[in-house]
Design a protein around this motif. Structure first.
Motif, PDB file in Angstrom:
ATOM      1  N   ARG A  82      94.140  32.747 107.809  1.00 14.27           N
ATOM      2  CA  ARG A  82      95.501  33.182 108.132  1.00 14.27           C
ATOM      3  C   ARG A  82      95.772  33.136 109.644  1.00 14.27           C
ATOM      4  N   ASP A  83      94.744  33.425 110.429  1.00  8.63           N
ATOM      5  CA  ASP A  83      94.924  33.515 111.882  1.00  8.63           C
ATOM      6  C   ASP A  83      94.889  32.152 112.571  1.00  8.63           C
ATOM      7  N   GLY A  84      94.959  31.068 111.793  1.00  7.51           N
ATOM      8  CA  GLY A  84      94.953  29.733 112.394  1.00  7.51           C
ATOM      9  C   GLY A  84      93.562  29.161 112.575  1.00  7.51           C
ATOM     10  N   GLY A  85      92.549  29.922 112.195  1.00  8.76           N
ATOM     11  CA  GLY A  85      91.180  29.425 112.303  1.00  8.76           C
ATOM     12  C   GLY A  85      90.878  28.382 111.242  1.00  8.76           C
ATOM     13  N   LEU A  86      90.275  27.272 111.672  1.00  6.82           N
ATOM     14  CA  LEU A  86      89.796  26.244 110.738  1.00  6.82           C
ATOM     15  C   LEU A  86      88.284  26.194 110.918  1.00  6.82           C
ATOM     16  N   THR A  87      87.537  26.457 109.845  1.00  6.42           N
ATOM     17  CA  THR A  87      86.087  26.539 109.966  1.00  6.42           C
ATOM     18  C   THR A  87      85.436  25.598 108.964  1.00  6.42           C
ATOM     19  N   LYS A  88      84.435  24.869 109.431  1.00  5.30           N
ATOM     20  CA  LYS A  88      83.664  23.993 108.561  1.00  5.30           C
ATOM     21  C   LYS A  88      82.320  24.666 108.294  1.00  5.30           C
ATOM     22  N   VAL A  89      82.046  24.916 107.016  1.00  5.43           N
ATOM     23  CA  VAL A  89      80.839  25.654 106.645  1.00  5.43           C
ATOM     24  C   VAL A  89      79.909  24.728 105.861  1.00  5.43           C
ATOM     25  N   ASP A  90      78.637  24.726 106.222  1.00  3.24           N
ATOM     26  CA  ASP A  90      77.616  23.967 105.505  1.00  3.24           C
ATOM     27  C   ASP A  90      77.076  24.855 104.383  1.00  3.24           C
ATOM     28  N   LEU A  91      77.318  24.451 103.136  1.00  9.89           N
ATOM     29  CA  LEU A  91      76.918  25.298 102.001  1.00  9.89           C
ATOM     30  C   LEU A  91      75.404  25.355 101.848  1.00  9.89           C
ATOM     31  N   LEU A  92      74.703  24.314 102.282  1.00  3.98           N
ATOM     32  CA  LEU A  92      73.245  24.291 102.126  1.00  3.98           C
ATOM     33  C   LEU A  92      72.559  25.112 103.212  1.00  3.98           C
ATOM     34  N   GLU A  93      73.045  24.948 104.444  1.00  9.26           N
ATOM     35  CA  GLU A  93      72.454  25.717 105.548  1.00  9.26           C
ATOM     36  C   GLU A  93      73.026  27.131 105.618  1.00  9.26           C
ATOM     37  N   ALA A  99      75.807  28.054 107.017  1.00  9.00           N
ATOM     38  CA  ALA A  99      76.128  28.259 108.424  1.00  9.00           C
ATOM     39  C   ALA A  99      77.438  27.573 108.795  1.00  9.00           C
ATOM     40  N   VAL A 100      78.081  28.124 109.837  1.00  7.44           N
ATOM     41  CA  VAL A 100      79.278  27.498 110.401  1.00  7.44           C
ATOM     42  C   VAL A 100      78.824  26.318 111.244  1.00  7.44           C
ATOM     43  N   VAL A 101      79.377  25.124 110.976  1.00 13.25           N
ATOM     44  CA  VAL A 101      78.991  23.969 111.793  1.00 13.25           C
ATOM     45  C   VAL A 101      80.075  23.576 112.784  1.00 13.25           C
ATOM     46  N   ALA A 102      81.310  23.988 112.553  1.00  9.84           N
ATOM     47  CA  ALA A 102      82.381  23.734 113.520  1.00  9.84           C
ATOM     48  C   ALA A 102      83.504  24.727 113.260  1.00  9.84           C
ATOM     49  N   ARG A 103      84.190  25.107 114.321  1.00 11.13           N
ATOM     50  CA  ARG A 103      85.294  26.053 114.153  1.00 11.13           C
ATOM     51  C   ARG A 103      86.329  25.839 115.247  1.00 11.13           C
ATOM     52  N   GLU A 104      87.598  25.822 114.865  1.00  9.55           N
ATOM     53  CA  GLU A 104      88.708  25.619 115.794  1.00  9.55           C
ATOM     54  C   GLU A 104      89.764  26.672 115.529  1.00  9.55           C
ATOM     55  N   MET A 105      90.232  27.343 116.584  1.00 10.78           N
ATOM     56  CA  MET A 105      91.426  28.178 116.424  1.00 10.78           C
ATOM     57  C   MET A 105      92.587  27.238 116.700  1.00 10.78           C
ATOM     58  N   GLN A 106      93.186  26.694 115.633  1.00  9.28           N
ATOM     59  CA  GLN A 106      94.106  25.579 115.830  1.00  9.28           C
ATOM     60  C   GLN A 106      95.579  25.996 115.864  1.00  9.28           C
ATOM     61  N   SER A 107      95.862  27.260 115.538  1.00  7.40           N
ATOM     62  CA  SER A 107      97.240  27.756 115.668  1.00  7.40           C
ATOM     63  C   SER A 107      97.176  29.276 115.649  1.00  7.40           C
ATOM     64  N   GLY A 108      98.361  29.912 115.700  1.00  8.69           N
ATOM     65  CA  GLY A 108      98.374  31.372 115.682  1.00  8.69           C
ATOM     66  C   GLY A 108      98.465  31.945 114.276  1.00  8.69           C
ATOM     67  N   ASN A 109      98.918  31.124 113.316  1.00  6.46           N
ATOM     68  CA  ASN A 109      99.191  31.655 111.986  1.00  6.46           C
ATOM     69  C   ASN A 109      99.311  30.484 111.018  1.00  6.46           C
ATOM     70  N   ALA A 110      98.413  30.438 110.039  1.00  6.95           N
ATOM     71  CA  ALA A 110      98.354  29.263 109.172  1.00  6.95           C
ATOM     72  C   ALA A 110      98.372  29.673 107.705  1.00  6.95           C
ATOM     73  N   ILE A 111      98.603  28.691 106.813  1.00  3.57           N
ATOM     74  CA  ILE A 111      98.776  29.045 105.402  1.00  3.57           C
ATOM     75  C   ILE A 111      97.931  28.208 104.439  1.00  3.57           C
ATOM     76  N   GLY A 112      97.193  27.235 104.936  1.00  2.00           N
ATOM     77  CA  GLY A 112      96.379  26.461 104.004  1.00  2.00           C
ATOM     78  C   GLY A 112      96.191  25.049 104.511  1.00  2.00           C
ATOM     79  N   GLY A 113      95.504  24.238 103.742  1.00  2.00           N
ATOM     80  CA  GLY A 113      95.240  22.897 104.230  1.00  2.00           C
ATOM     81  C   GLY A 113      94.950  21.919 103.117  1.00  2.00           C
TER      82      GLY A 113
END
Lengths: 111, 386
Positions: free
Chosen positions: B81-92, B94-108
């Motif tokens: 919701r806060d504009g964060g886009l996070t890429k998560v590795d399901l096997l590890e 762990a978070v592998v990349a994360r971007e705060m790409q806006s102030g308020n987001a709704i999906g992708g």
């Protein structure tokens, strides 16, 4: 104690006893206050965000609603805003409870 | 003879790396994630074993978060919701990349070739598109309006709607990083969500500001918006809507689509050929999700407050409610096993996910999760619009 400080303290206790906008504050039992807080965060939060900072609906934290009168805010909560997605909560809330919510939102300004 | 000797040698003397690796290897086809909305974390689940296998934290404000998967089912893209886009590795785990790409987001959404991840933003309004590997920004599409109903369509294209502008946009990335934009203007007041049919042909947006929906046939040379189910509210005063319905999860069910009405306690049925109304089912409350079991034989419905402790199961053939479950306050989302054998649902205020058999309606299990909302299984990786 400043009005803001007493609002915060009262908010924590779940009972608002201060005077806002010249109106008597809402007296709500602690258990009901807890349910109302849950409702604000979860249900109001589905449009206004869990942190109340906005979503489909606007930011409703204390600072954002500073300039708006308590009476007007209570009316928006109870009767909604025609032409927008804000529904009337009157079927689920009393006047006292809406007043409690406005006080709660004002106190949520510093988050 | 030589071959037997060699094989014996392999078994007796040579360490067999394949065996050791197989013991620690895990396939991802049975995995999924449960969003913990209040604590900004994901529970990684093994849906086949019906258990939680890990947890990833630090994903920000996940109220109203949604998830897409990479085509290899290894990575989850989490839209906060806060504009964060996070890429998560399901096997590890762990978070592998994360971007705060806006102030308020709704999906992708993720493109059909898996190379681009697009995010729908409320503040500032628009769509931002990222490299699926690195999360580096590839394109910025400002709209000056809140974006909803963002889905992928075949050929590296994305479709989305503008809540405050009443428009549908198509962004075509087939020619590279500079998208070609098509705008369909004046489609109707306040589109609130949308979906694309499984074949990628039809984009359907629900309207909040009017009684009706908008249909776009994406196979047409010049796609245009067409109104469907116009005036389904019959001019009656709408009931208050305490949570915006969602259109994701539609499936064709026996030649009909089921969808939540807005401001009416009904599921509406839509003929999948003519797009005319094909019946209604009265429900317990304002429907939020009306999700078809993958075989289309049942539609499971959850509700807005104050009815959000209940689930109704509608039989597709008769249109009757055949089962009512009351899992507890805050049933926010349902996710079917890919072949529909069981369904998982999050029960927010009970801090658990419940698992039901979709034929006997017997509860098969529970998984603890903190304020769970969305549940997403990796099989979504292979379905358009999901």
């Amino acid at each position: 104690m400043s009005d803001l400080a007493s609002l915060v303290v009262a908010g924590v206790l779940g009972v608002i006893g201060v005077v806002a906008d010249g109106e008597a504050g809402a007296e709500i039992a602690p258990q009901r206050a807890q349910a109302l807080e849950h409702m604000v965060r979860q249900d109001c939060g589905s449009c206004h965000g869990l942190s109340l900072s906005g979503g489909l609906g606007p930011d409703i934290r204390g600072r954002a609603i500073e300039g708006l009168e308590t009476r007007a805010l209570v009316e928006v909560i109870l009767d909604g805003r025609p032409g927008t997605a804000m529904p009337a909560w009157r079927p689920l809330l009393t006047e006292e409870e809406a007043l409690w919510i406005v006080d709660y939102l004002r106190a949520a300004g510093s988050e | 003879m030589i071959r037997v000797a060699a094989l014996a040698g392999l078994l007796l003397n040579v360490p067999a790396p394949g065996v050791a690796v197989a013991e620690t290897m895990r396939a991802t086809g049975g995995l999924g994630v449960v969003v913990e909305r209040a604590s900004g974390s994901l529970v990684i689940v093994d849906r086949i074993a019906r258990e939680a296998i890990g947890r990833v934290e630090g994903l920000g404000d996940l109220s109203h978060a949604s998830v897409k998967f990479s085509p290899d089912e290894r990575y989850a893209y989490v839209f906060g919701r806060d504009g964060g886009l996070t890429k998560v590795d399901l096997l590890e785990e762990a978070v592998v990349a994360r971007e705060m790409q806006s102030g308020n987001a709704i999906g992708g959404a993720i493109s059909d070739d898996g190379s681009l991840v697009a995010v729908a933003n409320y503040e500032p309004g628009g769509v931002r598109v990222f490299d699926a590997d690195t999360l580096e920004m590839r394109a910025d599409i400002p709209t000056a309006a809140k974006v909803v109903g963002l889905v992928d369509m075949p050929g590296n294209r994305f479709v989305f709607s503008l809540w405050d502008a009443g428009e549908i946009w198509i962004a075509d990335f087939s020619g590279g990083a500079e998208p070609q934009i098509t705008v369909l203007a004046d489609v109707g007041a306040n589109p609130y969500d949308a979906l694309i049919t499984e074949d990628g042909r039809y984009y359907i947006a629900g309207l909040f500001g009017e009684d009706g929906l908008v249909l776009v046939d994406l196979w047409e040379e010049e796609p245009r918006a067409r109104r469907i189910l116009d005036g389904y509210g019959r001019g009656e005063e709408p009931l208050p809507v305490y949570k915006m319905p969602h259109l994701e999860g539609w499936a064709e069910a026996g030649g009909r689509f089921a969808l939540p009405a807005v401001g009416r306690h009904e599921v509406l049925w839509l003929d999948s050929q003519s797009f005319e109304e094909a019946g209604r089912t009265k429900t317990h409350g304002q429907p939020v999700f009306a999700v078809a079991r993958p075989d289309g034989r049942q539609v499971w419905v959850n509700f807005a407050p104050p009815g959000n402790d209940t689930i109704e199961v509608v039989d597709t053939v008769s249109g009757e409610v055949i089962e009512t479950l009351v899992p507890g306050p805050g049933v926010l989302h349902m996710e079917f096993a890919p072949r529909g054998r069981e369904v998982w649902m999050s029960v927010r205020d009970e801090n658990r996910v419940e698992i039901y058999d979709t034929r006997s309606f017997e509860k098969l299990g529970e998984i603890a999760a903190e304020s769970p909302s969305g549940i997403f299984f990796t099989a979504r990786a292979h379905r358009m619009g999901l």
